[in-house]
Design an enzyme around this catalytic site. Sequence first.
Site, PDB file in Angstrom:
ATOM      1  N   SER A 583      56.144  41.695  23.633  1.00 18.80           N
ATOM      2  CA  SER A 583      56.357  40.841  24.040  1.00 18.80           C
ATOM      3  C   SER A 583      56.199  40.035  23.040  1.00 18.80           C
ATOM      4  O   SER A 583      55.203  39.075  23.208  1.00 18.80           O
ATOM      5  CB  SER A 583      56.903  40.278  25.204  1.00 18.80           C
ATOM      6  N   TYR A 596      53.895  38.772  34.517  1.00 20.77           N
ATOM      7  CA  TYR A 596      53.923  39.355  32.694  1.00 20.77           C
ATOM      8  C   TYR A 596      54.211  38.793  31.603  1.00 20.77           C
ATOM      9  O   TYR A 596      53.297  39.893  30.756  1.00 20.77           O
ATOM     10  CB  TYR A 596      55.722  39.380  33.132  1.00 20.77           C
TER      11      TYR A 596
END
Length: 706
Positions: A583, A596
């Site tokens: 990501s 995250y």
Amino acid sequence: MSVETTRFKHVSYLWDEAEAAKLAGDEVALLIYRSNLLGADLRLTNYGGGNTSCKAMAKDPLTGQETEVMWVKGSGGDLGTLKKSGLAALYVDRLRSLKNIYRGIEHEDEMVELFNHCIYDLDSKAPSIDTPLHGFLPFRHIDHLHPDAAIAIAAAKDGEKITKELFGGKIGWVKWQKPGFELGLMLKQCLDENPGIRGIMLGSHGLFTWGDTAYESYINTLEVIEACADYLEQSYAKKGAAFGGPKIQSPAADDRRKQAASLAPVLRGFCSSERKMIGHFTDDPRILEFINSNDLGRLAPLGTSCPDHFLRTKISPLVLDLEPAEDLSDVKALKEKLAPAFEAYRKMYQEYYETCKHPNSPAIRDSNPVVILYPGVGMFSFSKDKQTARVAAEFYINAINVMKGAEAISEYTSLPRQEAFNIEYWLLEEAKLQRMPKPKALSGRIALVTGSAGGIGKAIAKKFAEEGACVILNDINQERLDGAKAEFQKAYGKDSSSTTILDVTNAASIADAFADAALAFGGVDIVVNNAGISISKSIADHSIEEWDKLYDILVKGQFLVSQAGVEMMRKQAIGGDIVNIVSKNAVVAGPNNPGYGSAKAAQAHLTRLMAAELGADKIRVNTVNPDAVIADSNIWAGGWAEGRAKAYGITVAELPAYYAKRTLLNEVILPDDIANACYAFVGGLLNKSTGNALNVDGGVAMGFYR
């Protein structure tokens, strides 16, 4: 149940009078109907094998006069799925007139091009090499099949004598001759010398039967094959144990499959020494009866008899010298033990080629075995794709059936090596191979994409399947997995994918998934760590349970799956790819994202660490960094969308536009965009790239690598 249905026990009577009545008067439609029925019963003919024909009157488009036309299954295709587009249509008189210019057996291949001058329907399929076999016989409907029961007699040492006695002279015999123009003439000669026969047995090859109507031909075919099968059944009863009886016993089914799963990647590595191969495994009872027998060592080297069998299975199988319960855990020792057997096989094949080749023979092809027999465990087959590997296994089972029958009634005989070579390296077969489409970029590759039953994972798996890869679909949700399986089989065929339940946080589940991959395709070349979860909370609101869940799925999951993938790739020793879906959050510090974001950073650095470690194994490890993939993505479940909207002070509905506007390209990112990035890494153009990251975020300046 009709009388016809009950009088056949070795073959299936499938004729439906009501269905056939709808086709009355259309001989071509009845030919297709009959062909589909014959192809539906693999006891009658093998996949892609055999051909059927009919002769009917039709109007000549040039003269307007009625003329006789033969409709015959064209080159390639399968009887079970045959349609009109798979038929070749030829003028019968023109085809038969070719006999006037035939220069003899040394020149018979030149006749194939002349078939084109006999074409009636210019849109029909190209005629096959068997066209004259049908054309020179006078019957309106003809079936040429390769039933195991008939070939068992045709391949027996006393096959001609047995055929004459079994059918009281009503079935003719033609000795082995390669399919082609000469064989067509031999069939006609046999009929002329034996008027009133109902069929012809082709030595080592197959069966010709016929009738004046589609139904008469169908019934005649069933009756002849039924008689052959019944004769074999009686012979089995007298003979006792097949193949000289059992020499060894097989382990339990679960133990056999564990052995096979452990061994398959090693075998695939050996068989992929020239090009990457896809594998297939079966422990069918017919295989076990043969490979566990006393006669295995005598019969296996003989190879097959029927050309259709031989073309798919090669000159002979490789029989492994391994115990059924042998410890296979020491991969180095295992490879050292197997290497001489593969070298000996390759040397044998090269000597076979050099001894039998002609001045104009095509270059030698892959010298690795197609069929590998592991006594007590089962059979592996390897080829360019899954379907070809699976079909090779099916054909070798046909060959086993033939050997079993021939040994029960007499003695099995295989094709002489020179005749086998003349089939395998036939210039017409080579021309057919050269006409085949160029392999796709991922042909011969096997990919396991975690979480591939939906969202980004499914998009990646689809892209890989479209480019020729075999994919192992997986998910923790069986219902979602079943849906993906149906979707992939419809789009790409049953041989494109397999399925397995996979929990990336559970080492045992991962081991089972890779074992399933080994059994389905022989191994794994590409691992995409895509399975993920997203939780957007501030450091104050983040619970320990949420933190652990993020790190278990994202970091531990990537570690465990990669570890299992590396183990399998090292067994294969043909390199591979690991692509980690990370990501932009791995490098961008945003609000409400400690769990995250830090987990993604760990994934990103683990990628670099693996790349540094695995280069010597030719295993490339790279990263794809998506951002804001909203469409069809599971990332938005579990409150992530609400968390990100809160962080940016907007509503959930405004998220897509917000994400697009903040990118340099002002683009919405889709799952297909991520799939394309993964393909860029594994598709062949970046084979010398490892440890790299590819951002797919529309351009987020904060996410630029520095």
